[in-house]
Scaffold this motif. Structure first.
Motif, PDB file in Angstrom:
ATOM      1  N   ASP A   1       0.867  -1.174   0.000  1.00 17.98           N
ATOM      2  CA  ASP A   1       0.000   0.000   0.000  1.00 17.98           C
ATOM      3  C   ASP A   1       0.907   1.229   0.000  1.00 17.98           C
ATOM      4  OD1 ASP A   1      -1.775   2.026   0.421  1.00 17.98           O
ATOM      5  OD2 ASP A   1      -2.604   1.232   2.286  1.00 17.98           O
TER       6      ASP A   1
ATOM      7  N   ASP B   1      -4.067  -1.213  -2.634  1.00 13.29           N
ATOM      8  CA  ASP B   1      -3.176  -2.346  -2.419  1.00 13.29           C
ATOM      9  C   ASP B   1      -2.724  -2.881  -3.775  1.00 13.29           C
ATOM     10  OD1 ASP B   1      -3.682  -2.372   0.504  1.00 13.29           O
ATOM     11  OD2 ASP B   1      -5.709  -2.834  -0.193  1.00 13.29           O
TER      12      ASP B   1
ATOM     13  N   HIS C   1      -9.626  -3.133   3.857  1.00 13.06           N
ATOM     14  CA  HIS C   1      -8.856  -3.597   2.714  1.00 13.06           C
ATOM     15  C   HIS C   1      -9.246  -5.025   2.355  1.00 13.06           C
ATOM     16  CE1 HIS C   1      -5.806  -0.293   2.685  1.00 13.06           C
ATOM     17  NE2 HIS C   1      -6.247  -0.174   3.928  1.00 13.06           N
TER      18      HIS C   1
ATOM     19  N   GLU D   1      -3.966  -7.416   4.220  1.00 17.36           N
ATOM     20  CA  GLU D   1      -4.005  -6.671   2.976  1.00 17.36           C
ATOM     21  C   GLU D   1      -3.570  -7.509   1.799  1.00 17.36           C
ATOM     22  OE1 GLU D   1      -2.129  -2.910   3.131  1.00 17.36           O
ATOM     23  OE2 GLU D   1      -3.581  -2.118   4.543  1.00 17.36           O
TER      24      GLU D   1
END
Length: 224
Positions: free
Chosen positions: A108, A157, A183, A212
């Motif tokens: 990210d 992401d 996420h 994530e």
């Protein structure tokens, strides 16, 4: 709840390597994760079937390698200024340049770039796009949101690979699983890779505050 959901997802996906950003720092330190110097990125070799080794870490970046692949987890806070953002990408660029093997970058960057599936490109996105060009990488994200909160969605992401991967060797997607996070988990399946494997180990339970990115690696494929 998030910890339990992530554990179930990793088992379901037969994950070997798990990469998360913004983890619960106390949990990952106690649970045997590999962690960057800031505690912003954590990696766990979940199954032990692939011979991954830690090769580099700095603030917001953690890199592990197998005999054929370099995998990098990355996080840059939205509070970092442009100079710090550029410095971190310069460090990552150096790690990628030295690898001379297949590369997967997952993270990210809190940036917006058309080349990464966003509707527009901001200054951070320009810097990230330039870095990808220098190291012969491209982002495999499409426009599918990886972050959704309070009615807002975004492509945050990112999964970035280098040109050593041919198109028929990978398949990327966002998983439709609820992991109690803003996420969404994403996967990239790598097919037909010649990984050096170790003796298969049983999957174990683990905990994390926020999922994530997941990487699943077997002798035949990798899923992130």
């Amino acid at each position: 709840m998030s910890h339990d959901l992530v554990s179930e997802l990793v088992i379901e996906q037969r994950a070997d390597l798990l990469i998360i950003t913004e983890p619960n720092k106390y949990l990952v330190v106690r649970s045997g994760w590999m962690v960057d110097t800031n505690g912003d990125v954590a990696i766990m070799d979940v199954s032990g079937r692939i011979a991954w080794r830690l090769t580099s870490r700095s603030g917001g970046m953690l890199a592990v390698e197998s005999d054929s692949t370099l995998a990098i987890g990355a996080y840059v806070s939205p509070n970092c200024d442009i100079n710090e953002f550029t410095r971190r990408l310069d460090i990552m660029q150096g790690v990628v340049n030295k690898a001379r093997k297949k590369v997967i970058i997952l993270g990210d960057f809190n940036s917006k770039a058309i080349a990464a599936g966003s509707a527009y490109t901001n200054r951070r996105g320009e810097i990230l796009t330039d870095m990808m060009g220098v190291v012969s990488c491209h982002c495999v994200n499409d426009s599918t949101p990886t972050y959704e909160a309070r009615g807002h969605s975004s492509v945050l992401d990112l999964t970035i690979i280098n040109d050593r991967w041919s198109r028929e060797h990978w398949d990327w997607r966002v998983l439709p699983h609820d992991v109690a996070s803003d996420h969404h988990p994403t996967t990239i399946t790598i097919k037909g890779s010649d990984y050096v494997t170790r003796e298969k180990m049983p999957y174990s339970s683990f905990t994390t505050e926020q999922i994530e990115i997941i990487i699943d690696t077997t002798a035949e494929r990798i899923t992130t």
